[in-house]
Enzyme design. Structure first.
Site, PDB file in Angstrom:
ATOM      1  N   CYS A 237       0.876  -1.170   0.000  1.00  0.00           N
ATOM      2  CA  CYS A 237       0.000   0.000   0.000  1.00  0.00           C
ATOM      3  C   CYS A 237       0.915   1.222   0.000  1.00  0.00           C
ATOM      4  O   CYS A 237       2.135   1.085   0.045  1.00  0.00           O
ATOM      5  CB  CYS A 237      -1.000  -0.001   1.157  1.00  0.00           C
ATOM      6  SG  CYS A 237      -0.309   0.118   2.805  1.00  0.00           S
TER       7      CYS A 237
ATOM      8  N   CYS B  75      -2.023   1.087  -4.284  1.00  0.00           N
ATOM      9  CA  CYS B  75      -0.638   1.396  -4.635  1.00  0.00           C
ATOM     10  C   CYS B  75      -0.554   2.266  -5.888  1.00  0.00           C
ATOM     11  O   CYS B  75       0.428   2.943  -6.117  1.00  0.00           O
ATOM     12  CB  CYS B  75       0.103   0.083  -4.846  1.00  0.00           C
ATOM     13  SG  CYS B  75       1.818   0.201  -5.295  1.00  0.00           S
TER      14      CYS B  75
ATOM     15  N   CYS C  60       3.559   0.565  -8.472  1.00  0.00           N
ATOM     16  CA  CYS C  60       3.976  -0.818  -8.240  1.00  0.00           C
ATOM     17  C   CYS C  60       4.630  -1.388  -9.491  1.00  0.00           C
ATOM     18  O   CYS C  60       4.010  -1.411 -10.553  1.00  0.00           O
ATOM     19  CB  CYS C  60       2.791  -1.681  -7.849  1.00  0.00           C
ATOM     20  SG  CYS C  60       2.096  -1.242  -6.269  1.00  0.00           S
TER      21      CYS C  60
END
Length: 143
Positions: free
Chosen positions: A11, A85, A89
């Site tokens: 996260c 995210c 990511c």
């Protein structure tokens, strides 16, 4: 010997959702699954209300600290679970990605975090069922 599966929870701040998910996975799967968590912009400390919410269920995440997301961590994971995210990511071939849409507990009190925690617990339990073979239980009963 077959290596155990590895899961990375990601996260933004690595201070709430991903830490609770990692805590549940470590608690419920024991050493059957390698557990990691990280954030794209880690906070300085874990959300104290998230720590308290997990402690209510007997899981201590107070000794964890937010960690920065690295390419190596993603590449070394079999499953990457993202939780808000965004596009930060990294994506690697051969890694299974899932996005869990969950409210962000940042700035929320314990009452608001409990339902988020409970959603995470249910999803982690499902994930364990998917990644680990069923255990054969033997109950010989009394006698």
């Amino acid at each position: 010997m077959v290596s155990k599966p590895s899961v990375l929870f990601v996260c933004v701040h690595n201070a709430g959702r991903s830490q609770m998910a990692a805590g549940f996975l470590a608690h419920l799967a024991g050493d059957g699954i390698e557990v990691r968590s990280a954030g794209s912009a880690p906070a300085d400390t874990i959300n104290p209300a998230a720590v308290e919410a997990m402690a209510e269920l007997g899981i201590d995440i107070s000794n964890q600290s937010p960690k920065i997301l690295t390419y190596d961590t993603v590449e070394a994971s079999d499953v990457v679970i993202t939780m808000g995210c965004g596009d930060t990511c990294p994506v690697f071939p051969g890694v299974s990605y899932r996005d869990w849409v969950l409210d962000d507990p940042a700035g929320k009190g314990l009452e608001a975090i409990r339902p988020i925690r409970d959603q995470i617990k249910a999803r982690v339990a499902d994930l364990i069922g998917e990644l680990l073979p069923p255990r054969i239980l033997t109950d010989k009963g009394p006698g």
